[in-house]
Design a protein around this motif. Structure first.
Motif, PDB file in Angstrom:
ATOM      1  N   ASP A 135       0.544  -8.841   6.404  1.00 40.75           N
ATOM      2  CA  ASP A 135       0.883  -7.467   6.828  1.00 40.75           C
ATOM      3  C   ASP A 135       2.287  -7.412   7.427  1.00 40.75           C
ATOM      4  O   ASP A 135       3.056  -6.498   7.142  1.00 40.75           O
ATOM      5  CB  ASP A 135      -0.144  -6.967   7.860  1.00 40.75           C
ATOM      6  N   GLU A 137       5.402  -5.340   6.135  1.00 43.20           N
ATOM      7  CA  GLU A 137       5.924  -4.307   7.041  1.00 43.20           C
ATOM      8  C   GLU A 137       7.398  -4.565   7.411  1.00 43.20           C
ATOM      9  O   GLU A 137       8.226  -3.675   7.364  1.00 43.20           O
ATOM     10  CB  GLU A 137       5.042  -4.296   8.297  1.00 43.20           C
ATOM     11  N   LYS A 138       7.718  -5.797   7.772  1.00 39.27           N
ATOM     12  CA  LYS A 138       9.067  -6.068   8.281  1.00 39.27           C
ATOM     13  C   LYS A 138      10.053  -6.472   7.197  1.00 39.27           C
ATOM     14  O   LYS A 138      11.267  -6.328   7.367  1.00 39.27           O
ATOM     15  CB  LYS A 138       9.012  -7.175   9.339  1.00 39.27           C
TER      16      LYS A 138
END
Lengths: 390, 177
Positions: free
Chosen positions: B118, B122-123
């Motif tokens: 995740d 996300e980053k």
């Protein structure tokens, strides 16, 4: 020394180049593909040749050609490819052509399991071709670093005895990664105990009789030597013959040039054997490392156990099995192979046991349980992976 | 440092399991340790079962197999189930997006839930950085390695996108206290 985190395949390639190998023909197969890959990069850098063959049989025949042309040569494969060496291996044995061969052991028969270790070729490497009437030299490293050392040694022995030498290294040795030190200076090579032998080419026409003190002919065939190379029985001048007497003379020498000079070949590691322990655990290749860990632990708890690791497998070192003891052979196969030689070589009233499986190494705890059971005079209790029948 | 430190990483092919083992192995060499790293894998290039076993020691290593991991990192439920019983004193890292853990085991053994996939998405916008996030998280707890040495080893091993991998590593490192 230069340190790497690398595979045994990488170590073998570096060692081969160091030993003077300048020709490699091979066909990719797990877990020996990385050797071919490494050689395809390294050999052109040092003026050597890499040849991608159409199959293993052709690859080793190409190596014979390279050797006859005066080069130090190597090929490498795994069990399913090794059987395709059967024909050229015989040529190399009979015509006394130096070649170094890697057989990287995975799980068989046939394709079996690719990415897991097996030791099902213990006898296959002893009898790699048809017809009998020969001895073979087989070395079995148990780490990437030792694979480096034994590859250099294999090239030495191949030249010294003028014959193919097989490295039998299980998948964990060739495919596993380890810290490897590669010597850079002559002093470092000497410190590692490496020995080298240049190709000696004699331009005289004689094939044999031998002039060497270990009964090996002076010439490697080919390269304008005027000597013939053929798969038939050779006369002393190298011509084909069907004479029984000539055949006997030839093959007797193929057998006894090795048997009479085992001292130049045999290598082993004895651990905790000085006080004549009741139980001697015999192994080779990566299982020997787990065995050593287990024997160290066993000694801490007072069990009288020692370990004998074979570094050279063939010619078989019968002379190491003089102890009247209980022997346990730990192998990566289910049918029991090394154990048969142990039983043949050891005193007749010794107890001989077999513990084997494929694909996974035995664990230290499992081995300790087996040691205890054998020291108690029992057979191996039926835990999930042992196979006492052989 | 213990006589030997055992690290086990397991999951599916393509998740960067062997890469992680390789990075940790290289870090060990940078710290002048002895190291072995065994990899087991199926025939498939991607999707098959994969395991990397790393042993680190100051002394030459006899047995190269992990039998009681000090650090076990699971990237899939089958890998977790297959190896969780081996852990007696060690700690477990897992990615909850791919690995379902056994609640009974969580009570007895330290588990670090690392939402590596995740965070990578996300980053950094891509799941490919999942293993670098996980490595950062492991770096926080693997006391035998310096953080900078693990990071340097990772940058030596990954062929490209080094900056993104370094960011992923840092994000993982910050995740665990």
């Amino acid at each position: 020394m230069k340190r790497y985190l690398e595979t045994g395949n990488f170590a073998i390639a570096e060692a081969a180049v160091l030993a003077g190998c300048r020709f490699f023909a091979g066909y990719p197969i797990t877990p020996a593909t990385e050797l071919a890959e490494a050689m395809s990069k390294r050999l052109p850098e040092v003026g050597g040749y890499y040849l991608q063959a159409e199959d293993e049989c052709a690859a080793m025949h190409m190596c014979i050609g390279g050797a006859l042309g005066g080069m130090k040569v190597m090929t490498g494969t795994s069990g399913p490819g090794f059987i395709l060496y059967a024909d050229p291996y015989g040529w190399a044995l009979a015509s006394e052509i130096p070649i170094v061969v890697l057989n990287s052991g995975r799980v068989g028969p046939v394709s079996g399991i690719t990415g897991a270790p097996g030791q099902g070729e213990f006898y296959n490497v002893r009898f790699p071709t048809q017809g009998g009437n020969y001895e073979t030299i087989v070395l079995a490293p148990n780490s990437a670093q030792e694979a480096f050392y034994l590859t250099v040694e294999a090239f030495y022995l191949a030249e010294r005895f003028r014959m193919p030498v097989t490295l039998l290294a299980d998948q964990l040795v060739t495919d596993g990664m380890e810290d490897i030190s590669v010597p850079e200076t002559d002093a470092e090579k000497a410190q590692m105990g490496l020995r080298f032998k240049d190709r000696e080419i004699n331009y005289g026409p004689e094939f044999y009789p031998a002039v060497d003190k270990i009964d090996i002919p002076p010439v490697v065939l080919g390269h304008n030597t005027g000597a013939l190379c053929s798969d038939w029985t050779p006369t002393e001048e190298g011509y084909d013959t069907e004479e029984v007497e000539a055949c006997h003379k030839h093959v007797y020498r193929l057998i006894y040039k090795v048997r009479n000079h085992k001292d130049l070949i045999t290598r082993y590691e004895a651990f905790a054997l000085d006080d004549d322990p009741e139980l001697v655990v015999v192994s080779f290749g990566t299982p020997s490392r787990v065995v050593k860990s287990a024997v160290k632990k066993a000694r801490e708890t007072g069990m009288k156990v020692g370990a004998l690791r074979l570094i050279s497998l063939w010619p078989f070192p019968d002379e190491l099995f003089w102890r009247r003891a209980t022997y346990l052979s730990v192998e990566l196969n289910y049918d029991g192979q090394l154990v048969r030689e142990i039983q043949r070589a050891c005193p007749k009233d010794s107890r001989v046991h077999f513990l084997g499986q494929c694909g996974e190494l035995p664990g230290v705890q499992e081995l300790l349980t087996v040691f205890q059971s054998l020291l108690d005079g029992k057979t191996i209790s039926p835990i999930n992976w042992q196979r006492e029948a052989w | 440092m213990k006589e030997r430190t055992e690290i086990l990483i397991s999951g599916f092919g393509g998740q960067g399991i062997v890469r992680l083992g390789q990075i940790i192995g290289l870090a060990a060499i940078k710290q002048q340790y002895r190291v072995t790293m065994l990899k087991s894998h199926g025939t498939e290039q991607r999707g098959g079962y994969v395991r990397a076993q790393v042993i680190v020691s100051r002394e030459p290593i006899d047995s190269p197999i992990v039998e009681d991991p000090d650090y076990f990192c699971a990237f899939s439920t089958p890998a977790y189930r297959r190896h969780v019983d081996m852990v007696s004193q060690g700690v477990i890292f897992y990615d909850p997006s791919s690995t379902e853990v056994d609640e009974e085991k969580v009570k007895k053994i330290t588990h670090y839930s690392v939402a590596a996939r995740d965070i990578a998405i996300e980053k950094l916008g891509q799941a490919i950085y999942t293993n670098s996030v996980m490595l950062g998280a492991m770096a926080r707890k693997m006391e035998i390695f310096g953080k900078e040495i693990l990071l340097a080893a990772m940058l030596d091993v990954v062929p490209k996108f080094k900056e993104e991998n370094a960011r992923a590593f840092e994000a993982g490192y910050q995740l665990i206290k």
